[in-house]
Design an enzyme around this catalytic site. Structure first.
Site, PDB file in Angstrom:
ATOM      1  N   GLN A  11      -2.946   4.165   2.290  1.00 15.55           N
ATOM      2  CA  GLN A  11      -2.670   5.049   3.432  1.00 15.55           C
ATOM      3  C   GLN A  11      -2.149   6.419   3.008  1.00 15.55           C
ATOM      4  OE1 GLN A  11       0.326   3.907   6.291  1.00 15.55           O
ATOM      5  NE2 GLN A  11       1.368   2.527   4.881  1.00 15.55           N
ATOM      6  N   ASP A  37      -8.489   2.559 -13.547  1.00 15.20           N
ATOM      7  CA  ASP A  37      -7.557   1.438 -13.488  1.00 15.20           C
ATOM      8  C   ASP A  37      -6.282   1.846 -14.209  1.00 15.20           C
ATOM      9  OD1 ASP A  37      -6.136  -0.898 -13.682  1.00 15.20           O
ATOM     10  OD2 ASP A  37      -7.668  -1.998 -14.820  1.00 15.20           O
ATOM     11  N   TYR A  62       1.513  -1.856  -6.405  1.00 14.60           N
ATOM     12  CA  TYR A  62       1.505  -3.199  -5.829  1.00 14.60           C
ATOM     13  C   TYR A  62       2.583  -3.185  -4.756  1.00 14.60           C
ATOM     14  CZ  TYR A  62       1.646  -8.318  -5.549  1.00 14.60           C
ATOM     15  OH  TYR A  62       1.589  -9.618  -5.116  1.00 14.60           O
ATOM     16  N   THR A  63       2.179  -3.268  -3.486  1.00 13.19           N
ATOM     17  CA  THR A  63       3.137  -3.096  -2.386  1.00 13.19           C
ATOM     18  C   THR A  63       3.300  -4.330  -1.508  1.00 13.19           C
ATOM     19  OG1 THR A  63       1.397  -2.146  -0.997  1.00 13.19           O
ATOM     20  CG2 THR A  63       2.750  -0.599  -2.284  1.00 13.19           C
ATOM     21  N   TYR A 126       9.472  -6.731  -6.103  1.00 13.97           N
ATOM     22  CA  TYR A 126       8.853  -5.443  -5.804  1.00 13.97           C
ATOM     23  C   TYR A 126       9.801  -4.297  -6.164  1.00 13.97           C
ATOM     24  CZ  TYR A 126       7.397  -1.436  -2.975  1.00 13.97           C
ATOM     25  OH  TYR A 126       7.055  -0.164  -2.560  1.00 13.97           O
TER      26      TYR A 126
END
Length: 288
Positions: A11, A37, A62-63, A126
């Site tokens: 987003q 990558d 990574y969310t 996270y």
């Protein structure tokens, strides 16, 4: 001026695309996992060799906060190793790195808005991997801007605002946590802030003292319950919305109880005007 954007399909990446035509002197290069990558240093080096960017905005991450608890290696690979790889290729190419971090690096025990200098104490995989990414960048390449943000939403991708609107179409009542306090951030506002930093850097050639960590979110604060209520009010949706404590909605990952960020530093350094969160919510909803 070439600006390379990683994670272009997320987003924030899409929000940068949304406003890119306002910056005609910048050539934006948008990359996703398949083209570059970030967990592969050779992939990063090849992309930088091809595009020769003066700036790199790293929105790749990574969310999946809860999933990270069961996939710590994958979260570490993307959020830490990926960030380190980017910092290394930025250093090799003298590219300024703008990296997105999170309020999850804090434990939420504060009662006043967090400063950039406050001690991190992440309570989730996270948050820990995002902090490790920050540290890796700081230890690798001095020409970086680390932007900590919170509660990001937009007209793009998956986020809280869009989830609430979907749920409103499926049910008549909803319970939302009311004892976690933070600030929603419209990703378009965050994108504007990043490009303001880049334009300032092009014009003024920042000193090493200017690089470092900055907070950015919209202004004000609310709970997730307040955020949901504002979404439904703006859309004129009737919903039986009920406040619940965090204890009534257990999740694999711990969330900060309080994660409001102090924006004084970024406002003063780059002369950025920050919108109030309700104002930006109206704009975000109207773009759906």
């Amino acid at each position: 001026m070439v600006v390379l954007v990683t994670g272009a399909n997320g987003q924030l990446g899409q929000s940068i695309k949304f406003i890119a035509n306002k910056y005609p002197t910048i050539q934006f290069i948008y990359t996703d996992y398949y083209e570059m990558d970030i967990t592969n240093i050779e992939s990063c080096a090849n992309a930088f060799l091809k595009y020769k960017p003066q700036f790199c905005i790293n929105t790749a991450a990574y969310t999946a906060v809860d999933k990270a608890e069961s996939e710590p290696e994958k979260a570490h690979l993307i959020n830490c190793i990926g960030s380190k790889n980017l910092a290394e290729v930025c250093k090799e190419n003298d590219t300024i790195l703008l990296h997105i971090s999170t309020d999850f690096i804090f434990d939420g025990a504060s009662k006043t808005p967090y400063l950039e200098s406050d001690l991190p104490n992440p309570q989730s995989v996270y948050g820990q991997t995002k902090l490790e990414g920050e540290i890796a960048i700081q230890n690798t390449w001095e020409k970086h801007f680390i932007i900590r943000t919170s509660w990001v939403y937009s007209q793009f991708g998956a986020n809280f605002m869009k989830t609430m609107l979907r749920l409103a179409s499926e049910r008549d009542s909803l319970s939302v946590v009311s004892d976690q306090i933070g600030t929603p951030t419209n990703a378009v506002d965050l994108a504007e802030a990043l490009l303001t930093i880049i334009q300032s850097s092009i014009t003024h050639h920042p000193s090493l003292a200017t690089f470092g960590i900055y907070n950015f979110s919209n202004e004000g604060q609310c709970s997730w319950y307040d955020f949901a209520a504002a979404i439904f009010k703006q859309k004129e949706l009737k919903m039986d919305l009920r406040p619940i404590p965090t204890s009534a909605y257990p999740t694999p990952a711990s969330r900060p109880a309080y994660s409001v960020l102090d924006k004084t530093k970024i406002k003063n350094t780059f002369n950025i005007e920050v919108n109030e969160w309700k104002t930006s919510l109206v704009r975000g909803i109207n773009l759906l």
